[in-house]
Design an enzyme around this catalytic site. Structure first.
Site, PDB file in Angstrom:
ATOM      1  N   ASP A   1      43.120  -5.163  38.215  1.00  0.00           N
ATOM      2  CA  ASP A   1      43.920  -3.943  38.127  1.00  0.00           C
ATOM      3  C   ASP A   1      45.385  -4.300  37.862  1.00  0.00           C
ATOM      4  O   ASP A   1      46.127  -4.638  38.780  1.00  0.00           O
ATOM      5  CB  ASP A   1      43.789  -3.147  39.441  1.00  0.00           C
TER       6      ASP A   1
ATOM      7  N   ARG B   1      39.838   6.115  41.267  1.00  0.00           N
ATOM      8  CA  ARG B   1      39.238   7.449  41.396  1.00  0.00           C
ATOM      9  C   ARG B   1      38.679   7.931  40.059  1.00  0.00           C
ATOM     10  O   ARG B   1      37.742   8.737  40.030  1.00  0.00           O
ATOM     11  CB  ARG B   1      40.284   8.433  41.968  1.00  0.00           C
TER      12      ARG B   1
ATOM     13  N   ASP C   1      40.029  -6.183  43.365  1.00  0.00           N
ATOM     14  CA  ASP C   1      39.859  -4.734  43.216  1.00  0.00           C
ATOM     15  C   ASP C   1      38.415  -4.348  42.871  1.00  0.00           C
ATOM     16  O   ASP C   1      38.108  -3.170  42.694  1.00  0.00           O
ATOM     17  CB  ASP C   1      40.844  -4.200  42.167  1.00  0.00           C
TER      18      ASP C   1
ATOM     19  N   GLU D   1      43.480   4.394  38.970  1.00  0.00           N
ATOM     20  CA  GLU D   1      42.316   4.272  38.097  1.00  0.00           C
ATOM     21  C   GLU D   1      40.988   4.267  38.859  1.00  0.00           C
ATOM     22  O   GLU D   1      39.964   4.630  38.303  1.00  0.00           O
ATOM     23  CB  GLU D   1      42.428   3.012  37.237  1.00  0.00           C
TER      24      GLU D   1
ATOM     25  N   LYS E   1      33.532   0.613  43.725  1.00  0.00           N
ATOM     26  CA  LYS E   1      34.583   0.427  42.715  1.00  0.00           C
ATOM     27  C   LYS E   1      34.577  -1.018  42.217  1.00  0.00           C
ATOM     28  O   LYS E   1      34.737  -1.949  42.995  1.00  0.00           O
ATOM     29  CB  LYS E   1      35.955   0.778  43.314  1.00  0.00           C
TER      30      LYS E   1
ATOM     31  N   ASP F   1      47.715   3.825  37.123  1.00  0.00           N
ATOM     32  CA  ASP F   1      47.370   2.904  38.207  1.00  0.00           C
ATOM     33  C   ASP F   1      46.457   3.571  39.247  1.00  0.00           C
ATOM     34  O   ASP F   1      45.911   2.901  40.118  1.00  0.00           O
ATOM     35  CB  ASP F   1      48.651   2.386  38.875  1.00  0.00           C
TER      36      ASP F   1
ATOM     37  N   LYS G   1      51.876  -2.570  37.342  1.00  0.00           N
ATOM     38  CA  LYS G   1      52.244  -3.001  38.691  1.00  0.00           C
ATOM     39  C   LYS G   1      53.340  -4.063  38.629  1.00  0.00           C
ATOM     40  O   LYS G   1      53.438  -4.794  37.643  1.00  0.00           O
ATOM     41  CB  LYS G   1      51.016  -3.622  39.377  1.00  0.00           C
TER      42      LYS G   1
HETATM   43  N1  BES Z   1      43.725  -1.039  43.592  1.00  0.00           N
HETATM   44  C1  BES Z   1      44.848  -0.239  43.907  1.00  0.00           C
HETATM   45  C2  BES Z   1      45.012  -0.018  45.397  1.00  0.00           C
HETATM   46  C3  BES Z   1      45.541  -1.190  46.185  1.00  0.00           C
HETATM   47  C4  BES Z   1      46.866  -1.561  46.096  1.00  0.00           C
HETATM   48  C5  BES Z   1      44.729  -1.838  47.060  1.00  0.00           C
HETATM   49  C6  BES Z   1      47.340  -2.596  46.851  1.00  0.00           C
HETATM   50  C7  BES Z   1      45.214  -2.869  47.852  1.00  0.00           C
HETATM   51  C8  BES Z   1      46.520  -3.245  47.732  1.00  0.00           C
HETATM   52  C9  BES Z   1      44.729   1.142  43.255  1.00  0.00           C
HETATM   53  O1  BES Z   1      44.101   1.168  42.040  1.00  0.00           O
HETATM   54  C10 BES Z   1      46.111   1.646  43.047  1.00  0.00           C
HETATM   55  O2  BES Z   1      46.809   1.051  42.269  1.00  0.00           O
HETATM   56  N2  BES Z   1      46.479   2.718  43.724  1.00  0.00           N
HETATM   57  C11 BES Z   1      47.778   3.266  43.621  1.00  0.00           C
HETATM   58  C12 BES Z   1      47.661   4.764  43.571  1.00  0.00           C
HETATM   59  C13 BES Z   1      48.956   5.460  43.252  1.00  0.00           C
HETATM   60  C14 BES Z   1      49.354   5.172  41.823  1.00  0.00           C
HETATM   61  C15 BES Z   1      48.776   6.922  43.474  1.00  0.00           C
HETATM   62  C16 BES Z   1      48.578   2.805  44.828  1.00  0.00           C
HETATM   63  O3  BES Z   1      48.029   2.744  45.915  1.00  0.00           O
HETATM   64  O4  BES Z   1      49.743   2.466  44.644  1.00  0.00           O
HETATM   65 ZN    ZN Z   2      42.737  -0.363  41.682  1.00  0.00          ZN
HETATM   66 MN    MN Z   3      45.477   0.823  40.435  1.00  0.00          MN
END
Ligand code: BES
Ligand code: ZN
Ligand code: MN
Length: 474
Positions: free
Chosen positions: A249, A330, A267, A328, A244, A326, A256
Site C-alpha cells: 500500500d 474498503r 497490508d 483503498e 484484505k 489511500d 504515503k
Molecule cells: N493500510 C492502511 C492502514 C494502516 C496504516 C494500517 C498504518 C497500519 C498502519 C490503509 O489502507 C490506509 O491507508 N488508511 C488510511 C485511511 C485514511 C486515508 C482515511 C489511514 O488510516 O490513514
Molecule cells: Zn491499506
Molecule cells: Mn491505504
C-alpha cells in the site's frame, strides 16, 4: 522445566522435584529474578534424573494471569533455544491460570512454543547455524480425549499461524497477488479444498468498479481468490471470511510519507489470516463449512492510477467518490463482501489492516471489532478472550454515516479524521446490510514494528477458536 512463583510458592511439579532434591530447588530460588518469563538453569540436582532443570519465573502468585503464563511460556521457549535442548518436559502446563481449563494452558503452550521457535531466514544468505534443535516436548498431563483434541487443535492452529506469519513477512516483490493465489492453490491441493481465482477480466465482467479502481496503476495482475473448505454437512450454510490482500500500500496518488512505508507489505495480513485459518481448520478436519474470499492487489501511483475525486460504481451498484486513494482497503473489501453474499453465508467476517485510526484508538493490544449483529459480536468477543487474541468492540451507529456524504456520488470513501476506524466500518456496513456481518480492524495487531518487526499472525487463533465454538466444539 518447572514453573515457580516469586513468593517461593512451588507448583505441584516443582514441589515433587524439590522433595526429591532435598530442598535444593527451594534454595536455588533466590537466584531467580521475580519477573514472569525469567529463567534459571540448575544442573545435576541430587535425586533428580533430568540432567538439567530449568526454573521458569511466573511472577507473584496472586497476580498470576493469562499474560504472566504467556510470558513464562515465551521465556521458557527462548531459554530452550539457547540451551540447544533436544527434549524437554514442560511442567508449566499444570499451573492454574485464573479459571482456565488445562486445555487452555495446553493450547497456549503449543502456540507459544511454536511462535518462539519460528524463524524467518529464507532471505538471508548466512543462515544462523544454531538451527532449532528442539525435537520433542513432553507436556506432562494425564491423557484424555479432551486434551488430545486441544493438542491437535493447537498444532493445526500453529501450522496456520505459521503460514499467515510467513506470508506477512515476505516482501511485496515476492508476495504478490499472484503469489497469494499460488499459495491458495497449494493449500487446495494439499487439503482438498475447492478453489477459484477470478482474474481482472472476470472482475470487469462482474462490475467490480471499486476493486478495479485500486489496482489500476499496478503492473501486478489483481486476483480474487475464493477458497472453500467443507467439513460439515453439505446443506450447512458456510461461514465467510473475507481478507484484505493489499500486497503493498503506497497510498496511490494520495501517496504515503516515506517513513516506515516498508511496513505496508503487511497490508495483506487479513488475506494471510484467512489462508492461515483455513489451513488450520482443514488441517484438523474441523466440522465446519468455510468460504474464504480474498481480494488482492497492489495500491500504486502511476499514469493509470485512480485520482482523488474519481467516481466508481461498485459491484453492489452503489457509486463511490474516491476522495482519498489511500482509503483503498474498503474499496477492495466492499466488492469482495458483495461477492461473498452469493454463498449465502450464515455469517461473514472481514479481516483487514484497515485504518491507522484504529491503532490510535486501541494501540497494539486489542483488535477493533465492529458488527451489525450483537449476538455475532458477543460470540467473537468470547472466542477472542478464549484464544487470548483479544478484541474491543467499537460503535457502528448510524450517527457516523453522515460523515461519508458526497456531493457527487452516493457516498465518499472517507469520512474525515474524527472516528476514522468507525467511518471505515460504516462504509463497509453499506455493503453488508443483508448479512450477519462483523469486521475486524487488525491495523494495530497484525504486526510488530521496531527491533521485533514481523507478523504476529493475529487473528488466526481467534478465528479458529470462533469457528470451532460456533460449530459447537467448546
Ligand atoms: N493500510 C492502511 C492502514 C494502516 C496504516 C494500517 C498504518 C497500519 C498502519 C490503509 O489502507 C490506509 O491507508 N488508511 C488510511 C485511511 C485514511 C486515508 C482515511 C489511514 O488510516 O490513514
Ligand atoms: Zn491499506
Ligand atoms: Mn491505504
Amino acid at each position: 522445566m518447572l514453573g515457580v512463583h516469586r513468593d517461593q510458592d512451588l507448583t505441584p511439579a516443582a514441589k515433587r522435584v524439590d522433595q526429591a532434591a532435598r530442598g535444593a530447588l527451594k534454595k536455588a530460588l533466590g537466584d531467580l529474578p521475580g519477573k514472569a518469563g525469567s529463567t534459571l538453569l540448575l544442573r545435576g540436582l541430587p535425586g533428580v534424573a533430568a540432567e538439567r532443570v530449568l526454573l521458569v519465573g511466573m511472577g507473584e502468585r496472586k497476580e498470576f494471569s493469562e499474560n504472566a503464563y504467556r510470558e513464562a511460556v515465551r521465556g521458557a521457549a527462548s531459554a530452550l533455544k539457547d540451551l540447544k535442548a533436544k527434549d524437554a518436559a514442560f511442567f508449566l502446563v499444570d499451573s492454574k491460570v485464573n479459571s482456565r481449563p488445562v486445555s487452555w494452558n495446553l493450547r497456549q503452550a503449543v502456540l507459544g512454543l511454536r511462535e518462539a521457535l519460528y524463524r524467518f531466514d529464507v532471505l538471508k544468505t548466512q543462515k544462523k547455524t544454531d538451527a532449532p534443535s528442539l525435537a520433542h516436548v513432553t507436556l506432562p498431563l494425564g491423557a484424555n480425549a479432551q486434551l488430545e483434541q486441544a493438542l491437535a487443535e493447537a498444532q493445526a492452529t500453529a501450522d496456520g499461524a505459521e503460514l499467515a506469519r510467513t506470508l506477512g513477512n515476505l516482501p511485496s516483490n515476492i508476495c504478490t497477488p499472484g503469489y497469494l493465489a499460488e499459495e491458495a492453490k497449494k493449500l487446495a491441493r494439499q487439503f482438498k479444498l475447492q478453489i477459484e481465482v477470478l482474474e481482472r477480466r472476470d472482475m470487469e465482467r462482474l462490475g467490480m468498479g471499486a476493486f478495479l479502481a485500486v489496482t489500476n496503476a499496478s503492473h501486478q495482475p489483481p486476483k480474487l481468490i475464493v477458497l472453500r473448505y467443507s467439513g460439515a454437512a453439505k446443506g450447512k450454510k458456510p461461514l465467510a471470511l473475507v481478507g484484505k490482500g493489499i500486497t503493498f500500500d503506497t497510498g496511490g496518488i494520495s501517496l504515503k510519507p516515506a517513513g516506515e512505508m516498508d511496513e505496508m507489505k503487511f497490508d495483506m495480513s487479513g488475506a494471510g489470516a484467512v489462508l492461515g485459518t483455513m489451513r488450520a481448520l482443514a488441517g484438523m478436519e474441523a466440522p465446519v463449512n468455510v468460504v474464504g474470499v480474498i481480494p488482492t492487489c497492489e495500491n500504486m501511483p502511476g499514469g493509470h492510477a485512480t485520482k482523488p475525486g474519481d467516481v466508481v460504481t461498485t459491484l453492489s451498484g452503489q457509486t463511490v467518490e474516491i476522495l482519498n486513494t489511500d482509503a483503498e482497503g474498503r474499496l477492495i473489501l466492499c466488492d469482495a463482501l458483495t461477492y461473498a453474499s452469493r454463498f449465502e453465508p450464515e455469517a461473514v467476517i472481514d479481516i483487514a489492516t484497515l485504518t491507522g485510526a484504529c491503532v490510535v484508538a486501541l494501540g497494539h493490544v486489542a483488535t477493533g471489532l465492529f458488527a451489525n449483529d450483537e449476538q455475532l459480536a458477543d460470540e467473537i468477543r468470547e472466542a477472542a478472550d478464549d484464544a487470548w487474541d483479544r478484541v474491543w468492540q467499537m460503535p457502528l451507529w448510524e450517527d457516523y454515516q453522515e460523515q461519508l456524504r458526497s456531493n457527487f456520488a452516493d457516498f465518499a470513501n472517507i469520512g474525515g479524521r474524527p472516528g476514522g476506524s468507525i467511518t471505515a466500518a460504516c462504509f463497509l456496513a453499506r455493503f453488508t446490510r443483508e448479512m450477519r456481518w462483523a469486521h475486524l480492524d487488525i491495523a494495530g495487531t497484525a504486526w510488530k514494528s521496531g527491533r521485533e518487526k514481523g507478523s504476529t499472525a493475529r487473528p488466526v487463533p481467534l478465528l479458529v477458536r470462533f469457528a470451532l465454538r460456533h460449530a459447537g466444539k467448546k
